[in-house]
Design a protein around this motif. Structure first.
Motif, PDB file in Angstrom:
ATOM      1  N   ILE A 151       0.844  -1.211   0.000  1.00 20.35           N
ATOM      2  CA  ILE A 151       0.000   0.000   0.000  1.00 20.35           C
ATOM      3  C   ILE A 151       0.873   1.252   0.000  1.00 20.35           C
ATOM      4  O   ILE A 151       0.523   2.270  -0.598  1.00 20.35           O
ATOM      5  CB  ILE A 151      -0.999  -0.002   1.182  1.00 20.35           C
ATOM      6  N   ASP A 152       2.059   1.151   0.610  1.00 18.19           N
ATOM      7  CA  ASP A 152       2.932   2.328   0.637  1.00 18.19           C
ATOM      8  C   ASP A 152       3.401   2.681  -0.771  1.00 18.19           C
ATOM      9  O   ASP A 152       3.497   3.850  -1.133  1.00 18.19           O
ATOM     10  CB  ASP A 152       4.120   2.088   1.569  1.00 18.19           C
ATOM     11  N   ASN A 153       3.682   1.645  -1.545  1.00 16.53           N
ATOM     12  CA  ASN A 153       4.088   1.925  -2.921  1.00 16.53           C
ATOM     13  C   ASN A 153       2.952   2.574  -3.710  1.00 16.53           C
ATOM     14  O   ASN A 153       3.160   3.484  -4.512  1.00 16.53           O
ATOM     15  CB  ASN A 153       4.556   0.652  -3.621  1.00 16.53           C
ATOM     16  N   ARG A 154       1.746   2.114  -3.433  1.00 20.31           N
ATOM     17  CA  ARG A 154       0.595   2.680  -4.162  1.00 20.31           C
ATOM     18  C   ARG A 154       0.389   4.149  -3.777  1.00 20.31           C
ATOM     19  O   ARG A 154       0.165   4.997  -4.636  1.00 20.31           O
ATOM     20  CB  ARG A 154      -0.652   1.855  -3.893  1.00 20.31           C
ATOM     21  N   PHE A 155       0.478   4.435  -2.474  1.00 22.39           N
ATOM     22  CA  PHE A 155       0.399   5.846  -2.050  1.00 22.39           C
ATOM     23  C   PHE A 155       1.483   6.654  -2.761  1.00 22.39           C
ATOM     24  O   PHE A 155       1.245   7.753  -3.261  1.00 22.39           O
ATOM     25  CB  PHE A 155       0.607   5.974  -0.537  1.00 22.39           C
ATOM     26  N   GLU A 156       2.687   6.081  -2.780  1.00 29.01           N
ATOM     27  CA  GLU A 156       3.804   6.814  -3.385  1.00 29.01           C
ATOM     28  C   GLU A 156       3.546   7.102  -4.867  1.00 29.01           C
ATOM     29  O   GLU A 156       3.812   8.196  -5.351  1.00 29.01           O
ATOM     30  CB  GLU A 156       5.099   6.027  -3.206  1.00 29.01           C
ATOM     31  N   CYS A 157       3.016   6.090  -5.564  1.00 22.03           N
ATOM     32  CA  CYS A 157       2.685   6.301  -6.984  1.00 22.03           C
ATOM     33  C   CYS A 157       1.747   7.493  -7.133  1.00 22.03           C
ATOM     34  O   CYS A 157       1.942   8.353  -7.996  1.00 22.03           O
ATOM     35  CB  CYS A 157       1.994   5.066  -7.571  1.00 22.03           C
ATOM     36  N   LEU A 158       0.734   7.558  -6.281  1.00 20.37           N
ATOM     37  CA  LEU A 158      -0.243   8.644  -6.395  1.00 20.37           C
ATOM     38  C   LEU A 158       0.396  10.001  -6.119  1.00 20.37           C
ATOM     39  O   LEU A 158       0.150  10.972  -6.844  1.00 20.37           O
ATOM     40  CB  LEU A 158      -1.432   8.387  -5.458  1.00 20.37           C
ATOM     41  N   TYR A 159       1.247  10.050  -5.083  1.00 19.66           N
ATOM     42  CA  TYR A 159       1.907  11.327  -4.806  1.00 19.66           C
ATOM     43  C   TYR A 159       2.901  11.680  -5.920  1.00 19.66           C
ATOM     44  O   TYR A 159       3.051  12.853  -6.273  1.00 19.66           O
ATOM     45  CB  TYR A 159       2.559  11.313  -3.416  1.00 19.66           C
ATOM     46  N   ASN A 160       3.541  10.682  -6.507  1.00 17.26           N
ATOM     47  CA  ASN A 160       4.433  10.946  -7.641  1.00 17.26           C
ATOM     48  C   ASN A 160       3.662  11.530  -8.820  1.00 17.26           C
ATOM     49  O   ASN A 160       4.113  12.474  -9.472  1.00 17.26           O
ATOM     50  CB  ASN A 160       5.134   9.653  -8.090  1.00 17.26           C
TER      51      ASN A 160
END
Ligand code: 5AD
Ligand code: FES
Length: 342
Positions: free
Chosen positions: A174-183
């Motif tokens: 889930i952290d990677n997914r959050f990061e993708c969205l912020y990217n």
């Protein structure tokens, strides 16, 4: 607080506490949907944006527990559209007056950034906005795609509940997914996200957190879908009765993010007759008709009984236009950026 008072506050301030949101999600939704409709009209006008959806590959390396395209499902015939077929689907949509194309696929590693850039370059010969929805990629990849002219990106968080996310998404983070969205936000994409409503063990409290996350991200688009259990997935026996809650989550999202684009999702129409019109009257202002040409439409089976799989793209356009106009709304002629009023 009384629901009426709470809604008055939401209509002017566009901010709600977690407890307020829970109260609204626990209400019957009638006043809530009316308030969302008013906010939609005030901030987005009466026009409905059509986005032409091209489902160019149903090959997926992931195994999300709810999704019919998960790699373990051997019963679905897999396809990739040729560049020519993608181009023809796009051409059809453009000729019919579409100003935005959404290219969606499973997480298909065949599509390297080079391949995608070639496709995008071709499509950009038309005056259309390109939206991609192809899952998680690196910052660098998102950057190259942005530079190639992609302006919008859709990546649902699916649920912000860590435990639930972990249980439904093997080998994903889930952290990677959050990061993708912020990217995506950082790179200047108009960024879309969203969640599924009706996941097993999903609580009202976690749906409230989802809505607070949309606000925190400052999402430009939010798509809310009721879960529709797919027989070839681990969630085959999950609840089917998710329309009303999905509608309420969508309506609250409109209250807290008054100027964003919110689609009336295909999943809503699949489980409720006239579901998209009900959604358009409860805060939504976008519809994404399927513009994929040829025999592949029926193989993009994220969930069962998807609407329009045996219709032609042109039939879908006429059908949806008629429905929009019958509901007293108009098909927009603009590209439908977040900042466009109409
Ligand atoms: N029911 C409803 N929506 C689903 N999606 C995936 N599987 C299902 C299902 N069984 C949604 C996910 C994904 C989007 C493309 O489709 O939210 O992001
Ligand atoms: Fe394809 Fe989840 S099954 S991304």
């Amino acid at each position: 607080m009384k629901i009426g008072k709470l809604l008055e506050k939401a209509k002017t301030e566009h901010s709600l506490s977690k407890d307020d949101i829970i109260e609204l999600l626990n209400s019957d939704g009638i006043l809530l949907c009316k308030a969302a409709d008013e906010v939609r009209e005030k901030y987005k006008g009466n026009n409905v944006h059509l986005r032409g959806l091209i489902e160019f590959s149903n090959i997926c390396g992931r195994s999300c527990y709810y999704c019919g395209l998960r790699s373990e499902n051997k019963k679905v015939e897999r396809y990739r559209l040729s560049d020519e077929e993608i181009f023809l689907s796009a051409q059809n949509a453009v000729n019919a007056g579409y100003k935005t194309l959404v290219l969606q696929s499973g997480e298909d590693s065949y599509y390297t950034v080079d391949r995608l850039c070639r496709i995008i370059e071709n499509l950009r010969k038309n005056d259309v906005v390109i939206t991609l929805s192809i899952g998680e990629r690196t910052f660098e990849e998102y950057k190259i795609l942005k530079e190639a002219g992609v302006e919008r990106y859709l990546l649902r968080i699916e649920t912000t509940d860590r435990n639930l996310y972990g249980a439904l998404h093997p080998k994903m983070s889930i952290d990677n997914r959050f990061e993708c969205l912020y990217n995506l936000k950082k790179l200047g994409y108009e960024t879309g996200t969203g969640v599924l409503v009706g996941l097993p063990n999903q609580t009202i409290s976690s749906l409230a957190e989802d809505i607070l996350f949309f606000k925190e991200l400052n999402a430009d688009m939010v798509g809310i879908g009721p879960l529709i259990p797919h027989p070839e997935t681990p969630l085959k026996d999950a609840s089917k009765d998710n329309f009303d809650m999905a509608l309420k989550v969508m309506a609250v999202t409109r209250l807290v993010l008054p100027d964003i684009n919110i689609p009336a999702t295909t999943a809503m129409e699949t489980i409720r007759k006239n579901g998209r019109i009900i959604a358009l009257n409860s805060g939504a202002n976008v519809v994404m008709p399927n513009m994929t040409i040829g025999k592949y439409r029926k193989y993009y089976e994220i969930y069962p009984d998807k609407i329009c799989i045996n219709d032609s793209p042109l039939k879908c356009i006429d059908c949806i236009k008629l429905k929009i106009e019958t509901a007293g709304r108009k098909v927009s002629q603009t590209k439908g950026y977040r900042n466009d009023i109409n």
